[in-house]
Design a protein around this motif. Structure first.
Motif, PDB file in Angstrom:
ATOM      1  N   THR A  44      82.386  -0.296  42.954  1.00 15.01           N
ATOM      2  CA  THR A  44      81.329   0.439  43.658  1.00 15.01           C
ATOM      3  C   THR A  44      81.823   1.813  44.078  1.00 15.01           C
ATOM      4  OG1 THR A  44      80.430  -1.657  44.490  1.00 15.01           O
ATOM      5  CG2 THR A  44      79.716   0.360  45.596  1.00 15.01           C
ATOM      6  N   GLY A  45      83.059   1.865  44.582  1.00 15.43           N
ATOM      7  CA  GLY A  45      83.625   3.146  44.994  1.00 15.43           C
ATOM      8  C   GLY A  45      83.769   4.112  43.843  1.00 15.43           C
ATOM      9  N   MET A  46      84.135   3.603  42.670  1.00 17.23           N
ATOM     10  CA  MET A  46      84.258   4.463  41.490  1.00 17.23           C
ATOM     11  C   MET A  46      82.918   5.098  41.132  1.00 17.23           C
ATOM     12  SD  MET A  46      87.450   4.426  40.281  1.00 17.23           S
ATOM     13  CE  MET A  46      87.401   4.690  38.511  1.00 17.23           C
ATOM     14  N   THR A  52      86.859  13.412  44.076  1.00 18.79           N
ATOM     15  CA  THR A  52      87.470  14.156  45.174  1.00 18.79           C
ATOM     16  C   THR A  52      88.833  13.554  45.494  1.00 18.79           C
ATOM     17  OG1 THR A  52      86.377  12.743  46.807  1.00 18.79           O
ATOM     18  CG2 THR A  52      85.234  14.753  46.162  1.00 18.79           C
ATOM     19  N   PRO A  53      89.797  14.385  45.895  1.00 21.07           N
ATOM     20  CA  PRO A  53      91.180  13.903  46.092  1.00 21.07           C
ATOM     21  C   PRO A  53      91.295  12.709  47.032  1.00 21.07           C
ATOM     22  CG  PRO A  53      91.117  16.294  46.110  1.00 21.07           C
ATOM     23  CD  PRO A  53      89.689  15.836  46.067  1.00 21.07           C
ATOM     24  N   GLU A  54      90.603  12.733  48.190  1.00 20.68           N
ATOM     25  CA  GLU A  54      90.776  11.638  49.143  1.00 20.68           C
ATOM     26  C   GLU A  54      90.191  10.330  48.609  1.00 20.68           C
ATOM     27  OE1 GLU A  54      88.829  12.282  52.841  1.00 20.68           O
ATOM     28  OE2 GLU A  54      86.910  12.880  51.965  1.00 20.68           O
ATOM     29  N   CYS A  55      89.070  10.423  47.887  1.00 20.82           N
ATOM     30  CA  CYS A  55      88.483   9.209  47.315  1.00 20.82           C
ATOM     31  C   CYS A  55      89.347   8.679  46.177  1.00 20.82           C
ATOM     32  CB  CYS A  55      87.064   9.476  46.820  1.00 20.82           C
ATOM     33  SG  CYS A  55      85.852   9.744  48.136  1.00 20.82           S
ATOM     34  N   ARG A  56      89.847   9.588  45.358  1.00 21.74           N
ATOM     35  CA  ARG A  56      90.694   9.177  44.236  1.00 21.74           C
ATOM     36  C   ARG A  56      91.970   8.515  44.746  1.00 21.74           C
ATOM     37  NH1 ARG A  56      90.613  13.654  41.692  1.00 21.74           N
ATOM     38  NH2 ARG A  56      92.638  14.491  42.322  1.00 21.74           N
ATOM     39  N   LYS A  57      92.539   9.059  45.819  1.00 20.00           N
ATOM     40  CA  LYS A  57      93.755   8.485  46.399  1.00 20.00           C
ATOM     41  C   LYS A  57      93.470   7.089  46.954  1.00 20.00           C
ATOM     42  CE  LYS A  57      97.167   9.205  50.073  1.00 20.00           C
ATOM     43  NZ  LYS A  57      97.570  10.080  51.213  1.00 20.00           N
ATOM     44  N   PHE A  58      92.355   6.949  47.663  1.00 22.85           N
ATOM     45  CA  PHE A  58      92.014   5.648  48.247  1.00 22.85           C
ATOM     46  C   PHE A  58      91.795   4.602  47.151  1.00 22.85           C
ATOM     47  CE2 PHE A  58      89.186   2.370  49.806  1.00 22.85           C
ATOM     48  CZ  PHE A  58      89.723   2.073  51.047  1.00 22.85           C
ATOM     49  N   SER A  60      92.877   4.600  44.146  1.00 23.19           N
ATOM     50  CA  SER A  60      94.137   4.326  43.453  1.00 23.19           C
ATOM     51  C   SER A  60      94.949   3.282  44.209  1.00 23.19           C
ATOM     52  CB  SER A  60      94.943   5.617  43.301  1.00 23.19           C
ATOM     53  OG  SER A  60      96.202   5.362  42.717  1.00 23.19           O
ATOM     54  N   LYS A  61      94.990   3.404  45.530  1.00 21.58           N
ATOM     55  CA  LYS A  61      95.714   2.426  46.354  1.00 21.58           C
ATOM     56  C   LYS A  61      95.016   1.073  46.307  1.00 21.58           C
ATOM     57  CE  LYS A  61      99.098   4.975  47.942  1.00 21.58           C
ATOM     58  NZ  LYS A  61     100.512   4.659  47.608  1.00 21.58           N
ATOM     59  N   GLU A  67      96.093  -5.057  41.548  1.00 21.99           N
ATOM     60  CA  GLU A  67      97.153  -5.393  40.592  1.00 21.99           C
ATOM     61  C   GLU A  67      98.180  -6.323  41.227  1.00 21.99           C
ATOM     62  OE1 GLU A  67      97.403  -4.820  37.360  1.00 21.99           O
ATOM     63  OE2 GLU A  67      95.385  -3.990  37.494  1.00 21.99           O
ATOM     64  N   ALA A  68      98.497  -6.061  42.506  1.00 23.77           N
ATOM     65  CA  ALA A  68      99.466  -6.920  43.202  1.00 23.77           C
ATOM     66  C   ALA A  68      98.922  -8.335  43.345  1.00 23.77           C
ATOM     67  CB  ALA A  68      99.780  -6.330  44.577  1.00 23.77           C
ATOM     68  N   MET A  69      97.627  -8.457  43.653  1.00 21.31           N
ATOM     69  CA  MET A  69      97.016  -9.773  43.797  1.00 21.31           C
ATOM     70  C   MET A  69      96.943 -10.484  42.449  1.00 21.31           C
ATOM     71  SD  MET A  69      93.913  -9.266  46.558  1.00 21.31           S
ATOM     72  CE  MET A  69      93.729 -11.052  46.782  1.00 21.31           C
ATOM     73  N   LYS A  70      96.640  -9.730  41.412  1.00 17.52           N
ATOM     74  CA  LYS A  70      96.547 -10.325  40.080  1.00 17.52           C
ATOM     75  C   LYS A  70      97.903 -10.869  39.647  1.00 17.52           C
ATOM     76  CE  LYS A  70      93.863  -9.344  35.927  1.00 17.52           C
ATOM     77  NZ  LYS A  70      93.112  -8.298  35.201  1.00 17.52           N
ATOM     78  N   LYS A  71      98.953 -10.153  39.999  1.00 19.01           N
ATOM     79  CA  LYS A  71     100.298 -10.607  39.660  1.00 19.01           C
ATOM     80  C   LYS A  71     100.664 -11.842  40.483  1.00 19.01           C
ATOM     81  CE  LYS A  71     103.024  -7.308  38.747  1.00 19.01           C
ATOM     82  NZ  LYS A  71     103.909  -6.114  38.859  1.00 19.01           N
TER      83      LYS A  71
END
Length: 307
Positions: A44-46, A52-58, A60-61, A67-71
């Motif tokens: 939804t966020g995508m 914008t930099p702040e949205c892209r950074k958020f 990305s995190k 990815e951590a949960m999937k692993k």
């Protein structure tokens, strides 16, 4: 393994904060549902703002968290197979809905029941990760949102809510969201202020619900799905599970004959598998009725080639 901390939620993405908070609440007792809540929030966020930099950074995190949960849960088929994940999330959403619906029909109005209606509507949002909502789920989502707002507003104004589906105009969902946003903000590196955001107007149910049939739950779940507030100011008796209404086995299945050689398509096999997965997931919540219904659907499809 702790998930990477999120930066502060950018204002353009405030509409996903409720799903992220729900993920945090479910991290320990329902990690699969928490995973899909975050996946819904990211998708939804995508769509809202990924440039914008702040949205892209958020975002990305947030992707790092996923990815951590999937692993961490890589051996869980509810994560690796969407059809199993969909059944798992849908059954948990239904569990929340049935608990709140049972409390509502019993006239037991309290904050935990409101929260369960509210959370059920958010989890039905999450089901859109797997495709378009069924008409039944879309109806449950609208009803749950309306009920949460209606009961909240009644209690706030010192009025006694009417149980069950009743003819009511749309209620404002703003107060429910403000209270939920203020109760626990999204964890990140920085403490988040409580948000006063509301659903968009076109998401707020405004129709009359007197004609909608929402079936009562077969029984209240053995475990309360939402955390019980330490002091709600409202007392309620402990709900004991009632005997379940088990559907009769369809007599036609005993004598069902395949019309010649039944040619099942890959889609037929996928649907039969889906019904079996739904049945298995329902049994996790001791919902025998739903399990029997889905197993009968799978059996009929495999015997006759028809649903």
């Amino acid at each position: 393994m702790a998930a990477p901390a999120l930066p502060p939620l950018p204002p353009p993405l405030k509409s996903i904060q409720h799903h992220l908070r729900t993920a945090q609440e479910l991290d320990k007792r329902e990690p699969v549902v928490a995973y899909y809540c975050r996946l819904y929030a990211m998708q939804t966020g995508m769509k809202i703002d990924s440039k914008t930099p702040e949205c892209r950074k958020f975002l990305s995190k947030l992707m790092d968290q996923l990815e951590a949960m999937k692993k961490q849960f890589g051996d869980n088929e509810a994560i690796t197979q969407e059809i199993v994940g969909s059944a798992h999330v849908e059954n948990y959403a239904l569990k929340m809905f049935l608990y709140a619906d049972n409390e509502d029909r019993a006239g037991q109005f309290h904050k935990n029941m409101i929260k369960s209606f509210y959370t059920a509507s958010l989890l039905i949002d999450v089901l859109t990760v797997f495709g378009e909502l069924s008409e039944e789920n879309a109806q449950h989502r609208k009803y749950a949102r309306w009920k949460a707002a209606y009961i909240h507003n009644c209690l706030k104004n010192g009025e006694t809510p009417q149980p069950g589906p009743i003819g009511m105009e749309g209620e404002s969902f703003a107060d429910v969201e403000r209270e939920e946003a203020g109760s626990s903000s999204v964890h990140s590196g920085t403490t988040q202020p409580a948000s006063s955001s509301t659903y968009e107007a076109n998401n707020t149910p405004t129709s009359n619900y007197s004609g909608i049939h929402i079936p009562p739950g077969a029984h209240a779940p053995a475990n309360t799905p939402a955390e019980v507030p330490h002091n709600t100011g409202v007392t309620s008796n402990t709900i004991q599970p009632a005997p379940q209404n088990i559907p009769l086995v369809d007599p036609s299945l005993y004598s069902a004959q395949s019309g010649g050689e039944v040619r099942l398509t890959p889609e037929d096999f996928a649907r039969a598998q889906k019904y079996c997965k739904y049945a298995g997931s329902a049994l996790q919540y001791e919902d025998v009725s739903t399990a029997v219904q889905n197993l009968q659907k799978a059996l009929k499809l495999l015997i006759t080639g028809r649903e």
